[in-house]
Motif scaffolding. Sequence first.
Motif, short mmCIF file in Angstrom:
data_model
loop_
_atom_site.label_atom_id
_atom_site.label_comp_id
_atom_site.label_asym_id
_atom_site.label_seq_id
_atom_site.Cartn_x
_atom_site.Cartn_y
_atom_site.Cartn_z
N GLY A 9 0.87 -1.19 -0.02
CA GLY A 9 0.01 0.01 0.07
C GLY A 9 0.76 1.24 0.13
O GLY A 9 0.26 2.39 -0.08
N GLY A 10 2.37 1.15 0.10
CA GLY A 10 3.03 2.49 0.05
C GLY A 10 3.39 2.93 -1.25
O GLY A 10 3.08 2.28 -2.34
N ASN A 11 3.79 4.26 -1.33
CA ASN A 11 4.25 4.91 -2.55
C ASN A 11 2.93 4.79 -3.72
O ASN A 11 3.33 4.41 -4.92
N VAL A 12 1.83 5.33 -3.19
CA VAL A 12 0.88 5.45 -4.16
C VAL A 12 1.23 6.49 -5.28
O VAL A 12 1.76 7.59 -4.86
N GLU A 13 0.81 6.18 -6.58
CA GLU A 13 1.39 7.09 -7.69
C GLU A 13 0.08 7.15 -8.73
O GLU A 13 -0.33 6.13 -8.93
N THR A 14 -0.22 8.22 -9.36
CA THR A 14 -1.14 8.41 -10.31
C THR A 14 -0.36 8.09 -11.67
O THR A 14 0.40 9.03 -11.89
N LEU A 15 -0.89 7.30 -12.37
CA LEU A 15 -0.17 7.21 -13.84
C LEU A 15 -0.80 8.13 -14.86
O LEU A 15 -0.23 8.79 -15.63
N PHE A 16 -2.14 8.00 -14.84
CA PHE A 16 -2.78 8.95 -15.63
C PHE A 16 -4.41 9.02 -15.53
O PHE A 16 -4.60 8.03 -14.82
N GLU A 17 -4.96 10.05 -15.97
CA GLU A 17 -6.37 10.13 -16.08
C GLU A 17 -7.04 9.87 -17.33
O GLU A 17 -6.29 10.30 -18.13
N PHE A 18 -7.96 9.39 -17.35
CA PHE A 18 -8.77 9.24 -18.80
C PHE A 18 -10.21 9.03 -18.44
O PHE A 18 -10.59 9.01 -17.38
N PHE A 19 -11.09 8.70 -19.53
CA PHE A 19 -12.34 8.37 -19.67
C PHE A 19 -12.59 6.95 -19.72
O PHE A 19 -12.48 6.41 -20.69
N GLY A 20 -13.23 6.40 -18.73
CA GLY A 20 -13.41 5.11 -18.57
C GLY A 20 -14.18 4.62 -17.30
O GLY A 20 -15.16 5.36 -17.10
N GLY A 21 -13.69 3.75 -16.56
CA GLY A 21 -14.42 2.99 -15.65
C GLY A 21 -14.89 1.52 -15.86
O GLY A 21 -13.96 0.78 -15.90
N GLN A 22 -16.22 1.43 -15.65
CA GLN A 22 -16.50 -0.12 -15.95
C GLN A 22 -16.27 -0.60 -17.14
O GLN A 22 -16.23 0.17 -18.42
N GLY A 23 -15.44 -1.81 -17.29
CA GLY A 23 -14.74 -2.36 -18.54
C GLY A 23 -13.46 -1.92 -18.68
O GLY A 23 -12.66 -2.65 -19.74
N SER A 24 -12.79 -1.25 -18.20
CA SER A 24 -11.55 -0.60 -18.43
C SER A 24 -10.44 -1.55 -17.81
O SER A 24 -9.50 -2.07 -18.53
N ILE A 25 -10.49 -2.11 -16.66
CA ILE A 25 -9.56 -3.14 -16.04
C ILE A 25 -10.26 -4.05 -15.02
O ILE A 25 -9.66 -4.47 -14.03
N ASN A 26 -11.31 -4.48 -15.52
CA ASN A 26 -12.22 -5.36 -14.61
C ASN A 26 -11.54 -6.58 -14.20
O ASN A 26 -11.62 -7.21 -13.08
N VAL A 27 -10.64 -7.17 -15.19
CA VAL A 27 -9.86 -8.58 -14.90
C VAL A 27 -8.40 -8.24 -14.76
O VAL A 27 -7.96 -7.35 -15.28
N PRO A 28 -7.60 -9.28 -14.41
CA PRO A 28 -6.20 -9.16 -14.47
C PRO A 28 -5.61 -8.67 -15.96
O PRO A 28 -6.05 -9.57 -16.76
N ASN A 29 -4.84 -7.98 -15.78
CA ASN A 29 -4.33 -7.24 -17.11
C ASN A 29 -3.05 -6.98 -17.32
O ASN A 29 -2.55 -6.22 -18.22
N TRP A 30 -2.20 -7.41 -16.49
CA TRP A 30 -0.60 -7.42 -16.72
C TRP A 30 -0.20 -8.13 -17.62
O TRP A 30 -0.79 -9.15 -18.19
N SER A 31 0.71 -7.63 -18.47
CA SER A 31 1.72 -8.57 -19.32
C SER A 31 2.25 -9.76 -18.68
O SER A 31 2.50 -9.45 -17.38
#
Length: 278
Positions: A240-262
């Motif tokens: 939980g440490g070192n929280v950083e914001t990568l970017f803001e965008f238009f999305g939400g439901q459907g954007s990353i609901n499932v595991p999505n790492w390469s």
Amino acid sequence: MRSSVEIYDINTRECEVVWQTEDLVEAPNWSRDGEFLVINGDGLLYALPLDEDDPEPELIDTSFAVRLNNDHGISPDGASIAFSDHTLYGKSCIYLLGDGDGEPRQVTDKMPSYWHGWSPDGKELAYCGERNGAFDIYTVSTKGGSERRLTNGEGHNDGPDYSPDGEWIYFNSSRTGSMQIWRMRIDGSDLQQLTSDGYGDWFPHPSPDGSKVLFLSYDADVSGHPRDKQVWLRLMDADGGNVETLFEFFGGQGSINVPNWSPDGTAFAFVRYFPTTD
């Protein structure tokens, strides 16, 4: 609404557009060999190749299951895929397909159940289940049988995903009043709150090496996890440490609901949406 399937490179901090469509597609999940993404659209699953300049999604045959939601993921060995579907019962039920199964094999007896994670050894699934109006975290053997309840109605509990060492389950919970990221041992013990920063946080996904957790954040006044919102993708250490914001965008439901790492942990996939204008 235009859907843009994109890849974010952790090292360069840049987004690459893989494919765009005027249709609604959701929840990219990376294949274990890194060659394609699995996405859902209109109740079906598709494989989106990553080695082509102008890729076209290829339909994945899910037999009778044609009312899938955006909860799906490939097994650690790449031989099976888990998904949630509404076709037979009108409620979300979890199935497995592959590894010798000619037809989707039902795993959960109780419904609705929404798949979210594979255990690293491929023997268990983690999911959100609604039982008597309460949304809680459960696990079940991939062979089926009795489900194991890990949370007990303390707010809305959702989005479970295993750490790669199999020691933790990360999830989001509103038990303190706002939706935040938590983790617990795989037996439900040693509960730890990881975020408390004024956002509504959803869908934590640990990186393949276990060092980082990616999650989606809404403004605090947003209820649930709707689509079509200004949201943030954020990254933090496993504790939980070192929280950083990568970017803001238009999305939400459907954007990353499932595991999505390469598979190598150098990138993740997500869906960005563009609202249509009159």
